[in-house]
Design a protein around this motif. Sequence first.
Motif, PDB file in Angstrom:
ATOM      1  N   VAL A 170      17.407  11.138   7.753  1.00 31.39           N
ATOM      2  CA  VAL A 170      17.615  12.864   7.404  1.00 31.39           C
ATOM      3  C   VAL A 170      17.115  13.215   6.267  1.00 31.39           C
ATOM      4  N   GLN A 171      17.226  12.141   5.240  1.00 30.75           N
ATOM      5  CA  GLN A 171      16.402  12.799   4.242  1.00 30.75           C
ATOM      6  C   GLN A 171      14.633  12.644   4.550  1.00 30.75           C
ATOM      7  N   LEU A 172      14.818  11.603   5.026  1.00 29.24           N
ATOM      8  CA  LEU A 172      13.355  11.545   5.545  1.00 29.24           C
ATOM      9  C   LEU A 172      12.500  13.218   6.608  1.00 29.24           C
ATOM     10  N   ALA A 173      13.503  13.398   7.200  1.00 38.22           N
ATOM     11  CA  ALA A 173      13.291  15.087   7.692  1.00 38.22           C
ATOM     12  C   ALA A 173      13.601  15.817   7.621  1.00 38.22           C
TER      13      ALA A 173
ATOM     14  N   ILE B 168      12.450  -1.559  -0.542  1.00 37.31           N
ATOM     15  CA  ILE B 168      12.034  -0.584  -1.747  1.00 37.31           C
ATOM     16  C   ILE B 168      10.650   0.126  -2.145  1.00 37.31           C
ATOM     17  N   ALA B 169       9.841  -0.180  -1.274  1.00 39.37           N
ATOM     18  CA  ALA B 169       8.898   1.215  -0.867  1.00 39.37           C
ATOM     19  C   ALA B 169       9.653   2.246  -0.408  1.00 39.37           C
ATOM     20  N   ASP B 170      10.882   1.734   0.575  1.00 37.75           N
ATOM     21  CA  ASP B 170      11.774   3.061   1.130  1.00 37.75           C
ATOM     22  C   ASP B 170      12.169   3.654  -0.076  1.00 37.75           C
ATOM     23  N   LYS B 171      12.876   3.436  -0.895  1.00 31.79           N
ATOM     24  CA  LYS B 171      13.386   4.268  -2.244  1.00 31.79           C
ATOM     25  C   LYS B 171      12.192   4.677  -3.172  1.00 31.79           C
TER      26      LYS B 171
ATOM     27  N   GLY C 202       0.542  -1.172   0.215  1.00 35.05           N
ATOM     28  CA  GLY C 202       0.161  -0.287  -0.146  1.00 35.05           C
ATOM     29  C   GLY C 202       1.194   1.096   0.226  1.00 35.05           C
ATOM     30  N   ARG C 203       1.988   1.272   0.334  1.00 32.29           N
ATOM     31  CA  ARG C 203       3.522   2.713   0.685  1.00 32.29           C
ATOM     32  C   ARG C 203       3.555   2.408  -0.786  1.00 32.29           C
ATOM     33  N   ILE C 204       3.617   1.268  -1.548  1.00 35.01           N
ATOM     34  CA  ILE C 204       4.594   1.743  -2.479  1.00 35.01           C
ATOM     35  C   ILE C 204       3.303   1.953  -3.711  1.00 35.01           C
ATOM     36  N   LEU C 205       1.795   2.002  -2.826  1.00 34.48           N
ATOM     37  CA  LEU C 205       1.193   2.858  -3.994  1.00 34.48           C
ATOM     38  C   LEU C 205       0.700   4.351  -4.115  1.00 34.48           C
ATOM     39  N   VAL C 206       1.008   4.750  -3.007  1.00 37.93           N
ATOM     40  CA  VAL C 206       0.939   5.743  -2.075  1.00 37.93           C
ATOM     41  C   VAL C 206       1.849   6.679  -3.218  1.00 37.93           C
ATOM     42  N   VAL C 207       3.222   5.902  -3.643  1.00 43.35           N
ATOM     43  CA  VAL C 207       3.478   6.654  -4.216  1.00 43.35           C
ATOM     44  C   VAL C 207       3.439   8.289  -4.974  1.00 43.35           C
ATOM     45  N   PRO C 208       2.685   6.960  -6.089  1.00 45.45           N
ATOM     46  CA  PRO C 208       2.511   8.522  -7.806  1.00 45.45           C
ATOM     47  C   PRO C 208       1.350   9.171  -7.021  1.00 45.45           C
TER      48      PRO C 208
ATOM     49  N   ALA D 151       0.269  16.600   0.038  1.00 48.88           N
ATOM     50  CA  ALA D 151       1.519  15.778  -0.145  1.00 48.88           C
ATOM     51  C   ALA D 151       2.624  15.396   1.236  1.00 48.88           C
ATOM     52  N   PHE D 152       1.858  16.797   1.695  1.00 47.47           N
ATOM     53  CA  PHE D 152       3.255  16.647   3.399  1.00 47.47           C
ATOM     54  C   PHE D 152       1.855  15.251   4.232  1.00 47.47           C
ATOM     55  N   TRP D 153       0.805  15.259   4.078  1.00 47.49           N
ATOM     56  CA  TRP D 153       0.016  13.745   4.763  1.00 47.49           C
ATOM     57  C   TRP D 153       0.408  12.568   4.777  1.00 47.49           C
ATOM     58  N   LEU D 154       0.355  12.247   2.715  1.00 43.76           N
ATOM     59  CA  LEU D 154       0.803  11.449   1.820  1.00 43.76           C
ATOM     60  C   LEU D 154       1.566  10.831   3.274  1.00 43.76           C
ATOM     61  N   PHE D 155       2.942  11.553   2.982  1.00 46.12           N
ATOM     62  CA  PHE D 155       3.983  11.867   3.329  1.00 46.12           C
ATOM     63  C   PHE D 155       4.279  11.342   4.593  1.00 46.12           C
ATOM     64  N   VAL D 156       3.849  11.832   5.354  1.00 45.19           N
ATOM     65  CA  VAL D 156       3.808  11.326   7.026  1.00 45.19           C
ATOM     66  C   VAL D 156       2.993   9.684   7.114  1.00 45.19           C
ATOM     67  N   GLY D 157       1.757   9.684   6.465  1.00 45.78           N
ATOM     68  CA  GLY D 157       0.551   7.808   5.763  1.00 45.78           C
ATOM     69  C   GLY D 157       2.082   7.357   5.666  1.00 45.78           C
ATOM     70  N   ALA D 158       2.871   7.162   5.102  1.00 45.56           N
ATOM     71  CA  ALA D 158       3.409   6.331   4.309  1.00 45.56           C
ATOM     72  C   ALA D 158       5.053   6.111   5.562  1.00 45.56           C
ATOM     73  N   GLY D 159       5.146   7.345   6.006  1.00 44.41           N
ATOM     74  CA  GLY D 159       6.015   6.913   7.285  1.00 44.41           C
ATOM     75  C   GLY D 159       5.313   6.245   7.849  1.00 44.41           C
ATOM     76  N   VAL D 160       3.773   6.221   9.118  1.00 48.23           N
ATOM     77  CA  VAL D 160       3.493   5.367   9.345  1.00 48.23           C
ATOM     78  C   VAL D 160       2.960   3.998   9.483  1.00 48.23           C
ATOM     79  N   SER D 161       2.870   4.089   8.048  1.00 44.81           N
ATOM     80  CA  SER D 161       2.501   2.639   7.720  1.00 44.81           C
ATOM     81  C   SER D 161       4.686   1.734   7.714  1.00 44.81           C
TER      82      SER D 161
END
Length: 186
Positions: free
Chosen positions: A126-129, A64-67, A10-16, A30-40
């Motif tokens: 650091v990249q996430l921050a 792969i999802a992270d990258k 699901g995190r991979i599907l959020v990327v596009p 985009a911020f909230w999607l990014f936060v959701g991906a981090g929480v997931s």
Amino acid sequence: MSIPNIITFGRILVVPVAVYFILAGELGVAFWLFVGAGVSDAVDGAVARMFRARTVLGAYLDPIADKALLVSVYVSLGHIGVLPLWLVILVVFRDLMIIGGVMLLYTLKESLAMQPLYVSKINTAVQLALAAAVLAPAGLGLPDFHLFGQELVPLLIWVCAATTVLSGLAYVYRGGLLFSRHGGVP
């Protein structure tokens, strides 16, 4: 497919979707999607540990999802001019180099544990921050972040660049050791 793997997929599907909102100028969404991906990411790891649901597929899917998320967000933020292009190129090049090394080792039939190096974990944090610091003001309706009177984003850009280079060099060194087992490196 285990529950953690479904969450990771699901995190991979959020990327596009996140990329779309960045390119459309909707940095708050985009911020909230990014936060959701981090929480997931945290949830799938916790569920996998708690219920002993770790799988080989998950060990490959998670990085792969992270990258996919980080590279896509960085390219998008670079495209809209929020991150410097040299940093985007550095981040993408490092990840491509790591992926290329893994593929080469796989073709050499080298068994490879998907364990990130400590410096790579720091680099990812650091990249996430940095991505969060760029997206958060729009997502939270806040002014730009400051640390000790300095804008946080320019500081994070340099820390991100340094950890990206250090992580890349560490992987090159590690890869050199693995390749030397096959006679590919003198």
